[in-house]
Design a protein around this motif. Sequence first.
Motif, PDB file in Angstrom:
ATOM      1  N   VAL A  62      71.980  16.149 126.196  1.00 19.96           N
ATOM      2  CA  VAL A  62      72.407  16.264 127.595  1.00 19.96           C
ATOM      3  C   VAL A  62      72.684  17.721 127.949  1.00 19.96           C
ATOM      4  O   VAL A  62      72.239  18.217 128.996  1.00 19.96           O
ATOM      5  N   SER A  63      73.416  18.421 127.095  1.00 18.49           N
ATOM      6  CA  SER A  63      73.764  19.817 127.385  1.00 18.49           C
ATOM      7  C   SER A  63      72.526  20.712 127.403  1.00 18.49           C
ATOM      8  O   SER A  63      72.429  21.630 128.225  1.00 18.49           O
ATOM      9  N   VAL A  65      69.362  19.801 128.187  1.00 20.08           N
ATOM     10  CA  VAL A  65      68.593  19.528 129.402  1.00 20.08           C
ATOM     11  C   VAL A  65      69.324  20.075 130.627  1.00 20.08           C
ATOM     12  O   VAL A  65      68.698  20.641 131.534  1.00 20.08           O
ATOM     13  N   GLU A  66      70.639  19.944 130.649  1.00 17.15           N
ATOM     14  CA  GLU A  66      71.419  20.470 131.779  1.00 17.15           C
ATOM     15  C   GLU A  66      71.274  21.984 131.869  1.00 17.15           C
ATOM     16  O   GLU A  66      71.143  22.546 132.962  1.00 17.15           O
ATOM     17  N   VAL A  69      67.912  22.755 133.414  1.00 20.08           N
ATOM     18  CA  VAL A  69      67.895  22.502 134.858  1.00 20.08           C
ATOM     19  C   VAL A  69      68.640  23.598 135.606  1.00 20.08           C
ATOM     20  O   VAL A  69      68.153  24.134 136.613  1.00 20.08           O
ATOM     21  N   ARG A  78      72.437  20.671 139.214  1.00 14.58           N
ATOM     22  CA  ARG A  78      72.630  20.077 137.891  1.00 14.58           C
ATOM     23  C   ARG A  78      72.583  18.553 137.973  1.00 14.58           C
ATOM     24  O   ARG A  78      72.444  17.877 136.957  1.00 14.58           O
ATOM     25  N   THR A  81      69.802  16.593 136.292  1.00 17.96           N
ATOM     26  CA  THR A  81      69.751  16.436 134.833  1.00 17.96           C
ATOM     27  C   THR A  81      69.372  15.025 134.403  1.00 17.96           C
ATOM     28  O   THR A  81      68.532  14.861 133.503  1.00 17.96           O
TER      29      THR A  81
END
Length: 292
Positions: A62-63, A65-66, A69, A78, A81
């Motif tokens: 998650v971090s 990909v965030e 973005v 954001r 995401t």
Amino acid sequence: MLFTSLIEEIEGNLWALSNQLTSIILTTIVICAISITYNVKIRAHKEGEQLSGFLVLVDMFVSSVEHLVVSIMGRKYRILTPYAMFIILYICVGSLFALLGIESQTTSYTVTLSMGFVTFVMIYYFGFKYQKAAYLKRYFNPIEIFTQFTPLLSISFRLFGNLLGGSIIMGLIYALFIGMQASWGGTSTIDGHTWPNWDFWNPMYQPDTWKQQYIYFWSGLNIFTTVVTPFLHMYFDLFDAVIQSIVFIMLTLSYWSEAMGDLTGDDLTTTTRARKSSKLIELKERNTVQTV
């Protein structure tokens, strides 16, 4: 009569679609299962408690990909995401099912075209949102009228071609090794010399030669594919899928960011400017007080 022939044609092509349809269903189930499991585990997690390996992996994903973005679109977006995460998982998980003999859904151009169409439509959304009617100035150049569909065709064909190409290569390699092992089933005499039966490559003479692999005890285990293909699957089904999913989402975000023009509302830039201006105001106020 026409209706009957149409039904027969659909039934004849139903099996051709079943592999990709099965992959779509299984991919959706796996992504939903991962999301639900993460939601349950993170809600049950207590503060100060050590994170499990599953939560650590998901948080890293998650971090990452965030960060991707935000670096392209800005902190304001954001919220995109989850969409980027879904696209990456959709491509990667679908390719993993190829290891089970289920063809990835991205080997169908209908799927990649649908994904590219979302990117294409959102280009105009961001363009008109930030540039308003000024976004239409680009069409003063007649070439832009013909090239406006380039992102749609480019992004969809790139994903489709790369993953389909990997499937075709793997299919050819499997056919080669199956044919080699099937040729052990007999011999043929040519000019007085006895050679392995390579009639597998010429079905005009023996169309059922390939079935010899089911006659012998080694038919369930192909020696060549067992040794060679796992490494090829790691590249074409794992590495290639990850790379193509990242490239797809990076191109998507880049197209959207480009459509914003020079009016990109980056919260990081806005916040930095606001802080600088507030510091300048404070310094001016201090100098004024000291002067008084």
